[in-house]
Design a protein around this motif. Sequence first.
Motif, PDB file in Angstrom:
ATOM      1  N   THR A 191      46.227  39.343  47.218  1.00 49.30           N
ATOM      2  CA  THR A 191      46.395  37.897  47.075  1.00 49.30           C
ATOM      3  C   THR A 191      46.609  37.565  45.611  1.00 49.30           C
ATOM      4  N   PRO A 192      47.664  36.764  45.260  1.00 46.19           N
ATOM      5  CA  PRO A 192      47.886  36.410  43.856  1.00 46.19           C
ATOM      6  C   PRO A 192      46.640  35.785  43.248  1.00 46.19           C
ATOM      7  N   VAL A 193      46.406  36.130  42.025  1.00 40.18           N
ATOM      8  CA  VAL A 193      45.195  35.685  41.353  1.00 40.18           C
ATOM      9  C   VAL A 193      45.597  34.949  40.074  1.00 40.18           C
ATOM     10  N   THR A 194      44.943  33.866  39.778  1.00 39.92           N
ATOM     11  CA  THR A 194      45.121  33.146  38.524  1.00 39.92           C
ATOM     12  C   THR A 194      43.807  33.149  37.781  1.00 39.92           C
ATOM     13  N   ALA A 195      43.828  33.636  36.542  1.00 38.39           N
ATOM     14  CA  ALA A 195      42.589  33.687  35.760  1.00 38.39           C
ATOM     15  C   ALA A 195      42.158  32.277  35.390  1.00 38.39           C
ATOM     16  N   PRO A 196      40.870  32.078  35.314  1.00 39.04           N
ATOM     17  CA  PRO A 196      40.375  30.764  34.894  1.00 39.04           C
ATOM     18  C   PRO A 196      40.853  30.446  33.475  1.00 39.04           C
ATOM     19  N   PRO A 197      40.976  29.147  33.161  1.00 42.98           N
ATOM     20  CA  PRO A 197      41.422  28.776  31.822  1.00 42.98           C
ATOM     21  C   PRO A 197      40.535  29.411  30.735  1.00 42.98           C
ATOM     22  N   GLY A 198      41.172  29.786  29.648  1.00 41.12           N
ATOM     23  CA  GLY A 198      40.416  30.373  28.540  1.00 41.12           C
ATOM     24  C   GLY A 198      40.035  31.814  28.742  1.00 41.12           C
ATOM     25  N   ALA A 199      40.650  32.481  29.748  1.00 38.47           N
ATOM     26  CA  ALA A 199      40.240  33.848  30.064  1.00 38.47           C
ATOM     27  C   ALA A 199      41.146  34.896  29.425  1.00 38.47           C
ATOM     28  N   TRP A 200      42.050  34.480  28.522  1.00 39.39           N
ATOM     29  CA  TRP A 200      43.002  35.439  27.965  1.00 39.39           C
ATOM     30  C   TRP A 200      42.302  36.599  27.276  1.00 39.39           C
ATOM     31  N   GLU A 201      41.286  36.300  26.457  1.00 45.89           N
ATOM     32  CA  GLU A 201      40.575  37.357  25.737  1.00 45.89           C
ATOM     33  C   GLU A 201      39.918  38.326  26.701  1.00 45.89           C
ATOM     34  N   GLU A 202      39.386  37.806  27.818  1.00 43.03           N
ATOM     35  CA  GLU A 202      38.772  38.685  28.810  1.00 43.03           C
ATOM     36  C   GLU A 202      39.811  39.579  29.481  1.00 43.03           C
ATOM     37  N   LEU A 203      41.006  39.030  29.725  1.00 41.00           N
ATOM     38  CA  LEU A 203      42.063  39.848  30.304  1.00 41.00           C
ATOM     39  C   LEU A 203      42.459  40.979  29.344  1.00 41.00           C
ATOM     40  N   VAL A 204      42.517  40.664  28.062  1.00 41.04           N
ATOM     41  CA  VAL A 204      42.860  41.687  27.074  1.00 41.04           C
ATOM     42  C   VAL A 204      41.801  42.773  27.051  1.00 41.04           C
ATOM     43  N   ARG A 205      40.512  42.370  27.082  1.00 39.41           N
ATOM     44  CA  ARG A 205      39.441  43.380  27.076  1.00 39.41           C
ATOM     45  C   ARG A 205      39.527  44.274  28.300  1.00 39.41           C
ATOM     46  N   ALA A 206      39.788  43.673  29.462  1.00 39.94           N
ATOM     47  CA  ALA A 206      39.882  44.474  30.685  1.00 39.94           C
ATOM     48  C   ALA A 206      41.050  45.448  30.605  1.00 39.94           C
ATOM     49  N   LEU A 215      42.275  46.793  27.897  1.00 37.73           N
ATOM     50  CA  LEU A 215      41.972  47.843  26.937  1.00 37.73           C
ATOM     51  C   LEU A 215      40.953  48.838  27.487  1.00 37.73           C
ATOM     52  N   LEU A 216      39.938  48.337  28.197  1.00 33.90           N
ATOM     53  CA  LEU A 216      38.876  49.206  28.697  1.00 33.90           C
ATOM     54  C   LEU A 216      39.231  49.870  30.031  1.00 33.90           C
ATOM     55  N   GLY A 217      40.127  49.231  30.813  1.00 32.38           N
ATOM     56  CA  GLY A 217      40.451  49.761  32.131  1.00 32.38           C
ATOM     57  C   GLY A 217      39.707  48.987  33.214  1.00 32.38           C
ATOM     58  N   THR A 218      40.386  48.728  34.305  1.00 33.52           N
ATOM     59  CA  THR A 218      39.784  47.907  35.364  1.00 33.52           C
ATOM     60  C   THR A 218      38.657  48.631  36.084  1.00 33.52           C
ATOM     61  N   ASP A 219      38.580  49.965  35.965  1.00 33.31           N
ATOM     62  CA  ASP A 219      37.475  50.659  36.612  1.00 33.31           C
ATOM     63  C   ASP A 219      36.175  50.478  35.823  1.00 33.31           C
ATOM     64  N   ARG A 220      36.282  50.062  34.543  1.00 33.66           N
ATOM     65  CA  ARG A 220      35.097  49.845  33.711  1.00 33.66           C
ATOM     66  C   ARG A 220      34.790  48.361  33.516  1.00 33.66           C
ATOM     67  N   ARG A 221      35.819  47.512  33.652  1.00 34.01           N
ATOM     68  CA  ARG A 221      35.605  46.088  33.462  1.00 34.01           C
ATOM     69  C   ARG A 221      36.510  45.325  34.432  1.00 34.01           C
ATOM     70  N   THR A 222      35.910  44.560  35.333  1.00 32.85           N
ATOM     71  CA  THR A 222      36.670  43.802  36.322  1.00 32.85           C
ATOM     72  C   THR A 222      37.315  42.596  35.648  1.00 32.85           C
ATOM     73  N   PRO A 223      38.621  42.395  35.819  1.00 37.98           N
ATOM     74  CA  PRO A 223      39.281  41.247  35.195  1.00 37.98           C
ATOM     75  C   PRO A 223      38.707  39.937  35.741  1.00 37.98           C
ATOM     76  N   PRO A 224      38.685  38.883  34.944  1.00 40.16           N
ATOM     77  CA  PRO A 224      38.181  37.582  35.416  1.00 40.16           C
ATOM     78  C   PRO A 224      39.055  37.032  36.539  1.00 40.16           C
ATOM     79  N   HIS A 231      42.975  47.340  44.003  1.00 40.68           N
ATOM     80  CA  HIS A 231      44.018  46.366  43.696  1.00 40.68           C
ATOM     81  C   HIS A 231      43.774  45.656  42.368  1.00 40.68           C
ATOM     82  N   ALA A 232      42.686  46.010  41.659  1.00 39.06           N
ATOM     83  CA  ALA A 232      42.359  45.303  40.417  1.00 39.06           C
ATOM     84  C   ALA A 232      43.448  45.426  39.347  1.00 39.06           C
ATOM     85  N   PRO A 233      44.073  46.615  39.160  1.00 40.63           N
ATOM     86  CA  PRO A 233      45.136  46.687  38.127  1.00 40.63           C
ATOM     87  C   PRO A 233      46.291  45.735  38.395  1.00 40.63           C
ATOM     88  N   THR A 234      46.733  45.672  39.684  1.00 42.02           N
ATOM     89  CA  THR A 234      47.822  44.757  40.023  1.00 42.02           C
ATOM     90  C   THR A 234      47.399  43.317  39.814  1.00 42.02           C
TER      91      THR A 234
END
Length: 547
Positions: free
Chosen positions: A14-29, A31-40, A47-50
């Motif tokens: 299902t298409p996902v839209t990150a909450p406002p202001g979540a850009w930095e969290e997306l960048v961290r995810a 860099l670290l990998g979705t298996d270590r940090r779930t994207p906001p 399906h987390a990478p997609t």
Amino acid sequence: MTRTPTPTDARVPTPVTAPPGAWEELVRAALLGTDRRTPPGCAPGAHAPTALLDAAAAETVRRRAGLRPAPAGRRPEPAPEDRRPPLPAAAARRLTTLLTDRPGAAGGGRRGTAPDLMELLPQWLAAANAHGFAPPPETLPALLDAARGRTDLRPAALAFAGPRGLWLARLNPDWRFALRATPGGGTALPGPEAAEQVRRLWEEGLFAERVALLAALRSRDPAGARALLASTWPTERAEDRLMFLDSLRSGLEPADEPFLEAALSDRSRNVRATAAELLSALPDSALAARMAARAVTCVFLDRTLEPPAIAVEAPHECDPGMERDGVVARPPSGRGARSWWLGQLVEAAPLAAWTSRFGGRSAEEIVALPVTDDWQGDLHAAWCRAAVRQRDGTWARALLGAPTAPEAGGPGAVSLAERAKLLGTLGPDERAAWVAGFIATHGLSEAFQLLGMCTVPWAPPLGRAVVDALDIARDAGSYPWSFSGVMGLAERCLDPSEAGRLDGLLAIPDESEDAAPGAGGYWAEAFQRLVTTLRLRAAMAEELRAG
């Protein structure tokens, strides 16, 4: 009618839209990998990478859509006109080759027979500037990149790049060195009528701009440059005062003495030492007279000896007056204090003082006198430094001695570096003749530094001496890389007309039993590269003359 979900539909997240202001969290995810940090805004799992990429795409659109249009930036000024004639077509193609080609080494670390084009670029630039040509505009980026990587290229490259090169340098931070090397950040030095513009640049410019301004003004108006420096001297930092003072070396004149004499009382020891060195290069200065008065009391002719010899009584202390005049009291490690003080006094004294001190003897006669108590090395080394500082060719010749003398060091020079500096005081032809005689007598083993002092192209006698010495080394069975430095100099400095005379050296010689294995092949390769380079240099010169 309801469509039945297919297996493919089940695999599409299902298409996902990150909450406002979540850009930095997306960048961290990311860099670290979705298996270590779930994207906001995303569920953990396969399906987390997609989902992360979808959220990043949506957030990118949102961020861009949220930007307000800004006023358009100011358009750059058009490039200035370069009134110099354009390069001839063949020379323009040659420049492109010199700027882009990077000949690699042959296998096994061997250079092969291909010329080193980057080593020919400085010579090509000097010739193009002598002809007054302008570069093709499309070559300016590569030219500025080459100058950025090699500081030795910068003066010639920037002169060749001209006003358009400086215009282009303002648009790229990587090329800011070009602006720092030009007074006013890439503008021409203000004319004599623009005194206020000069003063403003001096008071408000960057340090590098101020140094460039002072050097340029010094070459045009020495008195004006000196007055400009004096106007802010008390407020300058010590390290800046030292750099500014160094600019007075160019065009040093007796009128500089009052300013330099005042600098002897500077707070900085380095500034005081530089001021004293400059004053000692003015033989008629008050400091030179004070140093001569001190030096002649330490060195005298002992007529009780047979034959008469020079006797030395080195100073027993370094008094405050000596320190003010630039004598450094503390000797370097391993150097005796008295010999250290003596050397500084002698090198700062006018050389003319020794003629009267030794009964009217000439420089050659003085240098030939024996010196008692092992003081000869210290005394002659100080006279060498004095001859270089005062640009005295008569004393330089006496200290160098005959190039064919058995002692490779000559009667006065104590090191290869001293000999090279003394040669710098002689005219180009005399310098080349001396080095040619030295090579003919002593070979090439100590000649590299001396050859670097000779003008290019080498005079025919010097070129012949170098080639003959290389031929002798080849016949002796030595490996050519023992002479790689001289061979590299020969490629850049031999007169191209010598190429035809070298054809006889291209064959692989028969190797004697005591020769190094394979040396003949290496020598043939080295001479082939030398001939190829000389012919390339001849072609380059002809291409520039075609304009």
